[in-house]
Design an enzyme around this catalytic site. Structure first.
Site, PDB file in Angstrom:
ATOM      1  N   LEU A 171     -45.955  -7.039  18.074  1.00 27.01           N
ATOM      2  CA  LEU A 171     -45.505  -6.406  16.832  1.00 27.01           C
ATOM      3  C   LEU A 171     -45.727  -7.296  15.622  1.00 27.01           C
ATOM      4  O   LEU A 171     -45.933  -6.816  14.513  1.00 27.01           O
ATOM      5  CB  LEU A 171     -44.015  -6.056  16.932  1.00 27.01           C
ATOM      6  CG  LEU A 171     -43.641  -5.001  17.974  1.00 27.01           C
ATOM      7  CD1 LEU A 171     -42.132  -4.901  18.105  1.00 27.01           C
ATOM      8  CD2 LEU A 171     -44.233  -3.652  17.597  1.00 27.01           C
ATOM      9  N   GLY A 183     -45.428 -15.089  13.727  1.00 23.91           N
ATOM     10  CA  GLY A 183     -44.988 -15.961  12.644  1.00 23.91           C
ATOM     11  C   GLY A 183     -45.182 -17.416  12.996  1.00 23.91           C
ATOM     12  O   GLY A 183     -45.843 -17.764  13.979  1.00 23.91           O
ATOM     13  N   TYR A 208     -43.068 -19.672  14.113  1.00 24.57           N
ATOM     14  CA  TYR A 208     -42.392 -20.219  15.283  1.00 24.57           C
ATOM     15  C   TYR A 208     -42.584 -19.402  16.552  1.00 24.57           C
ATOM     16  O   TYR A 208     -42.088 -19.787  17.599  1.00 24.57           O
ATOM     17  CB  TYR A 208     -40.892 -20.357  14.984  1.00 24.57           C
ATOM     18  CG  TYR A 208     -40.617 -21.311  13.858  1.00 24.57           C
ATOM     19  CD1 TYR A 208     -40.733 -22.683  14.036  1.00 24.57           C
ATOM     20  CD2 TYR A 208     -40.268 -20.835  12.601  1.00 24.57           C
ATOM     21  CE1 TYR A 208     -40.500 -23.557  12.994  1.00 24.57           C
ATOM     22  CE2 TYR A 208     -40.029 -21.709  11.550  1.00 24.57           C
ATOM     23  CZ  TYR A 208     -40.143 -23.067  11.753  1.00 24.57           C
ATOM     24  OH  TYR A 208     -39.911 -23.936  10.719  1.00 24.57           O
ATOM     25  N   VAL A 215     -43.825 -15.271  18.450  1.00 29.05           N
ATOM     26  CA  VAL A 215     -44.399 -13.926  18.442  1.00 29.05           C
ATOM     27  C   VAL A 215     -43.307 -12.919  18.750  1.00 29.05           C
ATOM     28  O   VAL A 215     -42.374 -13.206  19.503  1.00 29.05           O
ATOM     29  CB  VAL A 215     -45.522 -13.817  19.504  1.00 29.05           C
ATOM     30  CG1 VAL A 215     -46.194 -12.454  19.454  1.00 29.05           C
ATOM     31  CG2 VAL A 215     -46.547 -14.920  19.318  1.00 29.05           C
ATOM     32  N   LYS A 232     -38.350 -11.596  20.704  1.00 25.87           N
ATOM     33  CA  LYS A 232     -38.888 -12.685  19.885  1.00 25.87           C
ATOM     34  C   LYS A 232     -39.088 -13.890  20.795  1.00 25.87           C
ATOM     35  O   LYS A 232     -38.127 -14.444  21.322  1.00 25.87           O
ATOM     36  CB  LYS A 232     -37.954 -13.011  18.723  1.00 25.87           C
ATOM     37  CG  LYS A 232     -38.493 -14.095  17.808  1.00 25.87           C
ATOM     38  CD  LYS A 232     -37.881 -14.048  16.404  1.00 25.87           C
ATOM     39  CE  LYS A 232     -36.407 -14.309  16.397  1.00 25.87           C
ATOM     40  NZ  LYS A 232     -35.883 -14.433  15.004  1.00 25.87           N
ATOM     41  N   ASP A 291     -30.447 -15.052   3.473  1.00 25.09           N
ATOM     42  CA  ASP A 291     -31.868 -14.707   3.510  1.00 25.09           C
ATOM     43  C   ASP A 291     -32.054 -13.204   3.305  1.00 25.09           C
ATOM     44  O   ASP A 291     -32.883 -12.583   3.963  1.00 25.09           O
ATOM     45  CB  ASP A 291     -32.496 -15.157   4.832  1.00 25.09           C
ATOM     46  CG  ASP A 291     -34.013 -15.274   4.743  1.00 25.09           C
ATOM     47  OD1 ASP A 291     -34.552 -15.253   3.616  1.00 25.09           O
ATOM     48  OD2 ASP A 291     -34.672 -15.374   5.796  1.00 25.09           O
TER      49      ASP A 291
END
Length: 398
Positions: free
Chosen positions: A17, A20, A22, A24, A40, A133
């Site tokens: 999907l 990034g 750090y 997948v 993740k 965030d």
């Protein structure tokens, strides 16, 4: 076509999907109940590198945070050389909704999305958790239209007197002015400011305050709301990175958002109050007359959603477009050039601004170029005894 792979004898991996810094994110099927989930996968690295603290902090917090508007943590386990975190599967995110020009967002739709955002934050703040965030692509939307807060890697417990935090949190466009001035002590007001930015973005269908550096971000804020005066924000001059800016009068908020209702403008103005002590709280915002006046918030099931996230994003950010869970930060943190000064680090860009101010120049009019340096690696926890980590996670999810 690649065959699905089973993870930990329970989860059947499907397609990727997103990817990034750090790890997948995979779409997967839980063979225990047939439900679709998002996994993740975070690289643990070599023995000496340890486990990323951000991932462990997110697991710890989400185990405690259970609410209809917060992403559900289903499972967490080490597998081979990776840490896997399993979340409920979400179809899209708020950024995709905002960017999809084929979607019409009615005033009731905007009100519904904002209400769900604030309800999630209200629960977090009630548990003394700062999200830190908040941005549209960290607000995920499920099949039933429910919006949920995600990506708690930067979240922290607050409320302890005197506790200090880093001010380098939030994507810059959603960062409160006290953080841009280097505040180390803050509370839920920083989340309120970010929620206000998202509210304005829903109304405008584009980011509201788009600075290309921290200095430029302050300039954008002052251009929108006027340069704050001492009587508006008494503690401002005491902040570590405070610099006096050229005075700019506050324009009418109506001129920036000409088609918005008076109730919406009033709520926005309270969310964008400069002094964090006077800024409206999440609880107060939810009781604002904006939510009780017509039109009523749209039923989440009836909210418009993009058919495909990828179609809703620009072609130069396809990986970002298909992220479902805790996507990597789209805006890399821009750190000013720093040189050592005593036992700490001194922001040279602030020195330049102070010197300019003393010379009678207006800092707002100066052309500052701040180079983007790679931020320091996040602290890690040793993972030499990985079997201990596995036992700990197994016990926590019994």
């Amino acid at each position: 076509m690649e065959q699905p792979k089973k993870v930990a004898d329970r989860y059947l991996k499907r397609e990727v999907l997103g990817q990034g810094t750090y790890g997948v994110v995979f779409k997967a099927t839980d063979t225990k109940n047939g439900e679709t989930v998002a996994i993740k996968k975070i690289r643990l690295g070599k023995e000496k590198e340890g486990v990323n603290v951000t991932a462990l902090r997110e697991i710890k917090l989400l185990k405690e945070l259970k609410h209809p508007h917060i992403i559900e943590l289903i499972d967490a386990f080490p597998h081979k050389e990776n840490l896997h975190i399993v979340f409920e599967f979400m179809e899209t995110d708020l950024e995709a909704v905002i960017r999809d020009r084929n979607l019409y967002l009615s005033p009731g739709d905007v009100k519904s999305y904002l209400q769900m955002i604030l309800k999630g934050l209200e629960y977090c703040h009630g548990k003394w958790v700062l999200h830190r965030d908040m941005k549209p692509n960290n607000l995920l939307i499920g099949p039933n239209g429910q919006l949920k807060l995600a990506d708690f890697g930067l979240a922290r417990i607050f409320g302890s007197p005197g506790r200090k935090f880093t001010h380098q949190v939030f994507a810059r466009w959603y960062r409160a002015p006290e953080l841009l001035f280097g505040a180390k002590q803050y509370d839920g007001a920083v989340d309120v400011w970010a929620a206000g930015c998202i509210f304005a973005e829903l109304l405008l269908r584009r980011p509201f305050l788009q600075g290309n550096s921290d200095i430029d971000q302050l300039s954008k804020i002052f251009a929108a709301f006027g340069t704050p005066k001492a009587d508006q924000w008494p503690d401002m001059i005491c902040l570590p990175d405070y610099v006096e800016y050229q005075f700019v009068p506050a324009p009418s908020l109506r001129s920036l958002l000409p088609t918005v209702s008076e109730d919406a403008l009033d709520l926005l103005s309270k969310m964008f109050t400069y002094d964090p002590k006077s800024r409206i709280s999440i609880q107060q915002a939810l009781k604002h007359r904006y939510f009780t006046s017509a039109p009523s918030p749209t039923d989440p099931l009836k909210l418009p959603r993009p058919v495909s996230k990828q179609d809703a994003k620009s072609s130069d950010s396809k990986l970002e477009a298909i992220k479902v869970l805790s996507p990597a930060h789209k805006f890399r943190r821009v750190m000013p050039d720093r040189g050592k000064s005593g036992n700490g680090f001194k922001d040279q860009s602030v020195d330049v601004m102070r010197q300019a101010s003393h010379d009678g120049q207006a800092p707002m009019s100066l052309d500052f170029t701040i180079l983007a340096e790679r931020p320091p690696n996040r602290p890690t926890i040793t993972s030499a005894d990985r079997s201990h980590l596995k036992r700990k996670l197994d016990l926590e999810f019994l």
